[in-house]
Scaffold this motif. Structure first.
Motif, mmCIF file in Angstrom:
data_model
loop_
_atom_site.group_PDB
_atom_site.id
_atom_site.type_symbol
_atom_site.label_atom_id
_atom_site.label_comp_id
_atom_site.label_asym_id
_atom_site.label_seq_id
_atom_site.Cartn_x
_atom_site.Cartn_y
_atom_site.Cartn_z
ATOM 1 N N ASP A 27 2.089 -0.237 2.263
ATOM 2 C CA ASP A 27 1.239 -1.071 1.321
ATOM 3 C C ASP A 27 -0.111 -1.600 2.092
ATOM 4 O OD1 ASP A 27 3.003 -2.631 3.077
ATOM 5 O OD2 ASP A 27 2.904 -4.400 1.907
ATOM 6 N N HIS A 64 0.836 1.407 -2.224
ATOM 7 C CA HIS A 64 -0.205 0.510 -2.828
ATOM 8 C C HIS A 64 -1.175 0.212 -1.754
ATOM 9 C CE1 HIS A 64 -2.213 -2.065 -5.637
ATOM 10 N NE2 HIS A 64 -1.404 -1.701 -6.566
ATOM 11 N N ALA A 85 2.068 -5.509 -2.470
ATOM 12 C CA ALA A 85 2.471 -5.076 -3.845
ATOM 13 C C ALA A 85 3.970 -4.839 -3.990
ATOM 14 C CB ALA A 85 1.663 -3.897 -4.220
#
Lengths: 223, 317
Positions: free
Chosen positions: B139, B117, B122
């Protein structure tokens, strides 16, 4: 040997001399049944099938002057009970440097019990190729199979109850050669509980038999 | 490279979110397990039945080739079922929130969710909200734990150890989650790490990473056992940190001359995809010391190890 917690030693099944003799006999039986050492390979199932395979190879070398290849198999990834245990077991390496294709493979393990380990080992070997034949050699066959699997080469065959544990140790892995029949402390307690009459003793032992623990023994003792 | 003793009793958490929260023993367990997985990848039948009947969902909200492929291969080699999902063409493009997407997926009962992400944290949010195992596949600019593990695995295979090695990590440190995870892992394992890059591409407070920081690449590379180059992340604005590619290469690129400053037996690494002629010269990237393709190979083994350790057993006490 420090035996499994919650158990006591019930009976010595083999001493070091008996083990050495049994291995020597097994080595000769293997060579005789296989009609020599050509295409032969020994594969030890971790942990205690490995020293057995190595000793068999030494014995065969002594009599036949041939070095039979020895492989090591970790069957963890092929176990059928992974989803029932809480933590993924630590993996060790599998070492089958010789090709298994068209080989006569002798799987080696310390104890043959339910047959589930051997089933997993057969699957693992087949993922490396197509051997001509797979046979099995164990130090102790304790009966109580849950799969239709038999051993062609057996050091000692005994019948056991479900609560009992067969403990095979090797110099290489445990510091000493020994084979013991262990049983659970709780079984001993109920069986030897003080009794007021012979009748209640009988009752108590019947109860003990009915109360046999259902938990499977430790993995190293062959689940 | 034998399994260490404490690993046998190491208990892992439900998820793999970052290197920062892992102990040395846990890292060791991942690396040792990957050794066994690496061996499977050398067989003619590269598949084991270990994760039969388990479902892994791969959620890639950000583009990825290597990481996604590598996770998918790992899942297949362990006989898990997998579904992959990319943000484009999914309901995310219709405005669904991450949590709603994940909760809907959860209704299909996956055993693990692999997530990449663009937002830092996240995966951590999903880990708090969902009962299944969450694996962080990158992330934002935060962490990329499986990349650090595969880098460590590659170094350990080539060098035989991690402790005491001099590792130079050079380039766009500012945008690099790979750098963050690697510094964290390598310092925990006892390596001596130096970060280098143009001042404009070094994060504020970079000293907190726990590594030595220098600006000139020569100072970092000198006498290094491992030279790890980072990609200039133009899609995150990495290109704004310097005038042009040519100048970056002249001042901060790994040229054959700069490679010679490192130890003779040093290895060169890059997490990919490479900007040839920007952070690394082609002759170095394709040279005999390059471990770049080893890293890709190690990726499958590491991800197999992660999935096996997180969802191979029931996880229930």
């Amino acid at each position: 040997m420090a035996h499994a917690a919650g158990t006591y030693r019930k009976l010595r099944l083999m001493d070091p001399t008996a083990m050495t003799r049994a291995i020597s006999r097994l080595a000769r039986e293997i060579v005789e049944t296989e009609g020599g050492t050509e295409n032969l390979a020994l594969v030890g199932i971790r942990t205690r099938g490995v020293p057995l395979a190595q000793r068999l190879a030494e014995e065969i070398n002594r009599h036949e002057k041939v070095r039979v290849p020895v492989g090591v198999l970790d069957i963890t990834l092929y176990r059928d009970d992974l989803t029932t245990i809480s933590h993924s077991p630590v993996l060790k390496r599998t070492e089958l440097s010789f090709g298994v294709q068209d080989r006569n493979i002798i799987l080696c393990d310390d104890v043959l019990f339910t047959g589930r380990t051997v089933r997993a080992a057969i699957d693992a070997v087949l993922d490396f190729g197509r051997p001509r034949r797979i046979r099995l050699c164990v130090m102790v066959d304790r009966g109580r199979r849950e799969l239709p699997i038999e051993s062609q080469f057996v050091g000692k065959k005994i019948s056991t109850s479900a609560s009992e544990i067969v403990s095979v140790t090797f110099r290489e892995t445990d510091g000493e050669d020994d084979v013991w029949l262990l049983d659970r402390d709780e079984v001993k307690k109920t069986r030897t509980a003080p009794a007021t009459s012979t009748r209640s003793v009988k009752k108590a032992s019947k109860k003990a038999a009915a109360r046999k623990p259902t938990a499977p023994p430790r993995a190293s003792k062959k689940a | 490279m034998s399994a260490s003793k404490p690993a046998a009793t190491t208990k892992l958490g439900k998820d793999l979110l970052d290197i920062d929260s892992l102990t040395k023993d846990e890292i060791q367990l991942y690396l040792d397990t990957a050794e066994s997985m690496w061996e499977i990848n050398k067989r003619s039948i590269k598949k084991v039945p270990t994760l039969r009947g388990k479902l892994v969902a791969n959620l890639f909200f950000e583009s990825s080739t290597r990481t996604r492929f590598s996770f998918e291969i790992a899942e297949r080699r362990l006989s898990a079922d997998s579904i992959s999902f990319t943000a484009a063409g999914s309901s995310v493009s219709k405005g669904e929130t991450l949590l709603d997407t994940a909760k809907n997926l959860m209704a299909m009962a996956p055993d693990a969710i692999v997530i990449r992400h663009q937002r830092s944290g996240a995966p951590h949010m999903l880990a708090r909200e969902l009962p299944c195992a969450i694996v962080n596949a990158g992330d934002g600019a935060h962490e990329h734990p499986t990349q650090a593990l595969l880098d460590a695995f590659t170094i350990r295979r080539r060098k035989g150890r991690l402790a005491g090695l001099r590792v130079a990590i050079c380039g766009d440190v500012l945008h690099s989650r790979v750098a963050r995870s690697n510094v964290s892992l390598l310092t925990k394992m006892g390596a001596d790490v130096t970060l280098s890059g143009p001042r404009t591409l070094m994060p504020v407070g970079v000293e907190q990473y726990g590594a030595r920081c220098v600006n000139r690449i020569e100072a970092a590379v000198e006498d290094a056992d491992v030279v790890m180059m980072l990609r200039v992340q133009k899609e995150r604005g990495g290109g704004l940190g310097y005038p042009n590619d040519r100048e970056f290469f002249e001042l901060f690129g790994l040229t054959p001359e700069r490679r010679r400053l490192a130890r003779r037996d040093a290895i060169v690494m890059h997490p990919g995809p490479m900007n040839r002629g920007v952070e690394i010269d082609s002759s170095v990237a394709d040279g005999p010391d390059s471990a770049i393709l080893d890293q890709v190979e190690a990726g499958v083994a590491i991800r197999m190890a992660v999935l096996y350790l997180l969802i191979g057993s029931s996880g229930e006490e």
